[in-house]
Write a protein that holds these residues in place. Sequence first.
Motif, PDB file in Angstrom:
ATOM      1  N   LEU A  10     -10.836  -1.756  -2.256  1.00 26.44           N
ATOM      2  CA  LEU A  10     -10.857  -1.008  -1.001  1.00 26.44           C
ATOM      3  C   LEU A  10     -11.765   0.204  -1.151  1.00 26.44           C
ATOM      4  O   LEU A  10     -11.556   1.040  -2.027  1.00 26.44           O
ATOM      5  CB  LEU A  10      -9.448  -0.546  -0.623  1.00 26.44           C
ATOM      6  N   LEU A  11     -12.765   0.309  -0.287  1.00 25.61           N
ATOM      7  CA  LEU A  11     -13.686   1.441  -0.357  1.00 25.61           C
ATOM      8  C   LEU A  11     -13.218   2.591   0.529  1.00 25.61           C
ATOM      9  O   LEU A  11     -13.237   3.744   0.116  1.00 25.61           O
ATOM     10  CB  LEU A  11     -15.089   0.998   0.057  1.00 25.61           C
ATOM     11  N   ALA A  12     -12.808   2.280   1.772  1.00 29.09           N
ATOM     12  CA  ALA A  12     -12.384   3.329   2.699  1.00 29.09           C
ATOM     13  C   ALA A  12     -11.719   2.677   3.908  1.00 29.09           C
ATOM     14  O   ALA A  12     -12.016   1.529   4.241  1.00 29.09           O
ATOM     15  CB  ALA A  12     -13.582   4.150   3.161  1.00 29.09           C
ATOM     16  N   PRO A  13     -10.840   3.418   4.583  1.00 29.79           N
ATOM     17  CA  PRO A  13     -10.354   2.912   5.867  1.00 29.79           C
ATOM     18  C   PRO A  13     -11.475   3.025   6.892  1.00 29.79           C
ATOM     19  O   PRO A  13     -12.283   3.947   6.835  1.00 29.79           O
ATOM     20  CB  PRO A  13      -9.191   3.847   6.209  1.00 29.79           C
ATOM     21  N   HIS A  14     -11.550   2.072   7.793  1.00 29.81           N
ATOM     22  CA  HIS A  14     -12.587   2.081   8.826  1.00 29.81           C
ATOM     23  C   HIS A  14     -11.936   2.564  10.117  1.00 29.81           C
ATOM     24  O   HIS A  14     -11.079   1.882  10.681  1.00 29.81           O
ATOM     25  CB  HIS A  14     -13.189   0.694   8.993  1.00 29.81           C
ATOM     26  N   ILE A  15     -12.331   3.740  10.559  1.00 26.81           N
ATOM     27  CA  ILE A  15     -11.741   4.342  11.756  1.00 26.81           C
ATOM     28  C   ILE A  15     -12.746   4.252  12.898  1.00 26.81           C
ATOM     29  O   ILE A  15     -13.845   4.800  12.812  1.00 26.81           O
ATOM     30  CB  ILE A  15     -11.370   5.826  11.507  1.00 26.81           C
ATOM     31  N   VAL A  33     -14.453  -2.893   2.510  1.00 29.74           N
ATOM     32  CA  VAL A  33     -14.152  -3.449   1.185  1.00 29.74           C
ATOM     33  C   VAL A  33     -15.443  -3.851   0.477  1.00 29.74           C
ATOM     34  O   VAL A  33     -16.517  -3.882   1.081  1.00 29.74           O
ATOM     35  CB  VAL A  33     -13.209  -4.674   1.300  1.00 29.74           C
ATOM     36  N   LEU A  34     -15.322  -4.162  -0.808  1.00 35.20           N
ATOM     37  CA  LEU A  34     -16.470  -4.642  -1.572  1.00 35.20           C
ATOM     38  C   LEU A  34     -16.971  -5.956  -0.980  1.00 35.20           C
ATOM     39  O   LEU A  34     -16.164  -6.801  -0.563  1.00 35.20           O
ATOM     40  CB  LEU A  34     -16.081  -4.880  -3.029  1.00 35.20           C
ATOM     41  N   ALA A  82     -12.284  -5.655   6.378  1.00 36.11           N
ATOM     42  CA  ALA A  82     -11.119  -6.531   6.362  1.00 36.11           C
ATOM     43  C   ALA A  82     -10.079  -6.024   7.347  1.00 36.11           C
ATOM     44  O   ALA A  82      -9.766  -4.826   7.363  1.00 36.11           O
ATOM     45  CB  ALA A  82     -10.521  -6.584   4.968  1.00 36.11           C
ATOM     46  N   TYR A  83      -9.584  -6.921   8.186  1.00 41.62           N
ATOM     47  CA  TYR A  83      -8.459  -6.635   9.078  1.00 41.62           C
ATOM     48  C   TYR A  83      -7.204  -7.098   8.349  1.00 41.62           C
ATOM     49  O   TYR A  83      -7.047  -8.282   8.069  1.00 41.62           O
ATOM     50  CB  TYR A  83      -8.609  -7.388  10.399  1.00 41.62           C
ATOM     51  N   VAL A  84      -6.295  -6.168   8.066  1.00 46.15           N
ATOM     52  CA  VAL A  84      -5.099  -6.456   7.278  1.00 46.15           C
ATOM     53  C   VAL A  84      -3.878  -6.330   8.178  1.00 46.15           C
ATOM     54  O   VAL A  84      -3.613  -5.259   8.730  1.00 46.15           O
ATOM     55  CB  VAL A  84      -4.991  -5.481   6.081  1.00 46.15           C
ATOM     56  N   ASN A  93       0.008   5.364   6.764  1.00 51.94           N
ATOM     57  CA  ASN A  93      -0.321   6.659   7.371  1.00 51.94           C
ATOM     58  C   ASN A  93      -1.515   7.243   6.638  1.00 51.94           C
ATOM     59  O   ASN A  93      -1.422   7.628   5.484  1.00 51.94           O
ATOM     60  CB  ASN A  93       0.902   7.591   7.261  1.00 51.94           C
ATOM     61  N   PHE A  94      -2.666   7.311   7.324  1.00 49.27           N
ATOM     62  CA  PHE A  94      -3.886   7.824   6.715  1.00 49.27           C
ATOM     63  C   PHE A  94      -3.984   9.341   6.771  1.00 49.27           C
ATOM     64  O   PHE A  94      -4.821   9.926   6.111  1.00 49.27           O
ATOM     65  CB  PHE A  94      -5.121   7.223   7.390  1.00 49.27           C
ATOM     66  N   SER A  95      -3.138   9.998   7.556  1.00 54.23           N
ATOM     67  CA  SER A  95      -3.242  11.439   7.722  1.00 54.23           C
ATOM     68  C   SER A  95      -2.727  12.216   6.505  1.00 54.23           C
ATOM     69  O   SER A  95      -3.005  13.387   6.356  1.00 54.23           O
ATOM     70  CB  SER A  95      -2.489  11.893   8.981  1.00 54.23           C
ATOM     71  N   GLY A  96      -1.970  11.575   5.651  1.00 58.00           N
ATOM     72  CA  GLY A  96      -1.468  12.219   4.435  1.00 58.00           C
ATOM     73  C   GLY A  96      -0.181  13.001   4.630  1.00 58.00           C
ATOM     74  O   GLY A  96       0.299  13.660   3.717  1.00 58.00           O
ATOM     75  N   ASN A  97       0.400  12.948   5.804  1.00 57.66           N
ATOM     76  CA  ASN A  97       1.669  13.660   6.070  1.00 57.66           C
ATOM     77  C   ASN A  97       2.854  12.813   5.721  1.00 57.66           C
ATOM     78  O   ASN A  97       2.918  11.685   5.837  1.00 57.66           O
ATOM     79  CB  ASN A  97       1.758  14.073   7.536  1.00 57.66           C
TER      80      ASN A  97
END
Length: 97
Positions: A10-15, A33-34, A82-84, A93-97
């Motif tokens: 996984l490289l990064a979330p795609h927003i 993703v790679l 990739a759609y998971v 939760n991508f916000s980190g809270n």
Amino acid sequence: MNKARLMQVLLAPHISEKATQATDKNQQYVFQVLPTATKQEIKEAVELLFNVKVTNVQTVCAKGKRKNFGRTRGKRSDWKKAYVGLQEGFDINFSGN
């Protein structure tokens, strides 16, 4: 699978707007993703990193756009996303809270 390889898949979330709609409507999360990653590797990587249960993985290979830089023509790199899909009751939760 090799744990070191799974940490690199996984490289990064795609927003984006489309990714947000997929999350709201279908309980799917989108990741960059790679290009060599398989669906099984992506599934295991998401389960390892986020402690969730994955139901399905769909992949899309996006072609890089052609761009002009002044008088020079260039091309961005091709990439894979990739759609998971997650099981009911699980959330990322991508916000980190």
